[in-house]
Write an enzyme that holds these catalytic residues in place. Sequence first.
Site, PDB file in Angstrom:
ATOM      1  N   SER A 180       0.825  -1.202   0.000  1.00 49.12           N
ATOM      2  CA  SER A 180       0.000   0.000   0.000  1.00 49.12           C
ATOM      3  C   SER A 180       0.866   1.261   0.000  1.00 49.12           C
ATOM      4  O   SER A 180       1.764   1.384  -0.818  1.00 49.12           O
ATOM      5  CB  SER A 180      -0.946  -0.061   1.205  1.00 49.12           C
ATOM      6  N   ASP A 499      -8.707  -3.366  -6.385  1.00 43.10           N
ATOM      7  CA  ASP A 499      -8.647  -4.232  -5.191  1.00 43.10           C
ATOM      8  C   ASP A 499      -9.492  -3.668  -4.055  1.00 43.10           C
ATOM      9  O   ASP A 499      -9.277  -3.985  -2.906  1.00 43.10           O
ATOM     10  CB  ASP A 499      -7.195  -4.425  -4.735  1.00 43.10           C
ATOM     11  N   HIS A 552      -7.580  -5.333  -0.820  1.00 47.45           N
ATOM     12  CA  HIS A 552      -6.358  -4.556  -0.576  1.00 47.45           C
ATOM     13  C   HIS A 552      -5.514  -5.057   0.602  1.00 47.45           C
ATOM     14  O   HIS A 552      -4.292  -5.156   0.494  1.00 47.45           O
ATOM     15  CB  HIS A 552      -6.736  -3.087  -0.389  1.00 47.45           C
TER      16      HIS A 552
END
Length: 597
Positions: A180, A499, A552
């Site tokens: 991320s 995602d 995610h």
Amino acid sequence: MPASFPQYVTEAITGPLPDPPGVKLKKEGLKAMHPVVFIPGIVTGGLELWEGKQCADGLFRKRLWGGTFGEVYKRPLCWVEHMSLDNETGLDPAGIRTRAVSGLVAADYFAPGYFVWAVLIANLAHIGYEEKNMYMAAYDWRLSFQNTEVRDQTLSRMKSNIELMVSTNGGKKAVIVPHSMGVLYFLHFMKWVEAPAPMGGGGGPDWCAKHIKAVMNIGGPFLGVPKAVAGLFSAEAKDVAVARAIAPGFLDTDIFRLQTLQHVMRMTRTWDSTMSMIPKGGDTIWGGLDWSPEQGYTCSGKKQKSNETRGEEGESLVTKTKPVNYGRIISFGKDVAEAHPSEIKNIDFRGAVKGQSIPNNTCRDVWTEYHDMGIGGIKAIAEYKVYTADAVIDLLHYVAPKMMARGSAHFSYGIADDLDDPKYDHPRHWSNPLETKLPNAPEMEIYSLYGVGIPTERSYIYKLNQSPDSCIPFQIYTSAHEEDEDSCLKAGVYNVDGDETVPVLSAGFMCAKAWRGKTRFNPSGIKTYVREYNHSPPANLLEGRGTQSGAHVDIMGNFALIEDIMRVATGGNGSDLGDDQVHSGIFEWSERIDLKL
């Protein structure tokens, strides 16, 4: 119940489960080889208190973020104060020191039972990894990237830890696994480590070539996320989120007595890091009023052909779905989102006088910058009607000038015309892949690993918020909704493939096109790979968050992704994994972006 009970029940229902990657690779005889470095994203790393005000008595070195979040419920306003940074400096407020938890425990679990890195760590342990060859580069994810070095020397620690692990592992280079926002943080690190001191780490121009075998980015928001715009504009990012998923009642009940959202907004607006995720590359990347790279995408996954599809017999089926104008990141009203560009009459807001204050005094307690804007300013924003990626930056500067002034000292959102221009040596450009060159490290590999097949926020329909109690004058117009299965408009949000947090375009474009081969962004021709994992939700409740998720955070437990990382850590490379693995339209969409390479 014994820990193996759920597995026993699951196997009784579905047959034996596949071996976890660690067990499978151990049977193949693979062993720990390259040291592995984990770089967590925003929100997932724990933060603990080292110094606080009187209201925080008894919390020394207790987790304020992560863990059970018990303090949020007991003393909410005290918690907000200790989780906020100074609004002018972006550093510690006077008398408060909240710091990143260190070690693997910083981000193995976000909350009890909610894994982040734990599954990957456990699988690596199967083949011989332990703390000496595995390292969590935890950092205070609220700070701007350069400020993590200024305040905590985090970049220097990462540099010396990687050097130590490489030298104690027989000179084997490290495999870096950022997740991320950690992906952007590591882009910043790669520029910082080779830049001369005092601004950089002084490692010299070949530091990355000597120390890094591969960077395996998971769910990387390379070009930012539209969700960040909604979060900064009206505090409505679904991600106030991670907290919502874990403690569903947390944001819906008003534990702060005053509107929760505003307190969350006041706190998150002091976190400079959130501004690292504003979409980069402007209209060139994200599209304009009348085009976007993802044009023609339908949310059922079927190809959209000029408003017409053929049935099985070849007869024409007219789809009701209107083409989505994804380039319009914010539209005031559904009619505006769908209008032909020639019909949109927008009145420029940039020069609008900010005028009378909003007649609501409670807002002053909750510092947001809206009350400085006045009724005139708010009206001007709605009358501009539609904002593409270029205009969004101006919009944020207009509604939150203080926040964006801090942000633009640390981040930049453009595309460089000339990467050799000395202005790009400034740290604010280092986390923008469109304004920097990759290191000179032709043997290094860069992977983009991310989930696909989940609707992901891409653009929004807004309305003015007329509620007298609210200090936030804009909100997503959730009544704008289409039931049709092909439609991408759900509750005021136009979705695209991704995602759930990062759209495919942001996660995939750099590795699919801008860095592919020798380009001006990748002058040494570092090999890049795009590996997509098609989302498959857990088959039953006992599977927990699933072993084939593309979401995610849940992708961190995806067996195929973990296996890919482990094969590279044990000496493999991209061709051993089978090169690219693509389910989305990323290559087709990338071709529509006209970027000088």
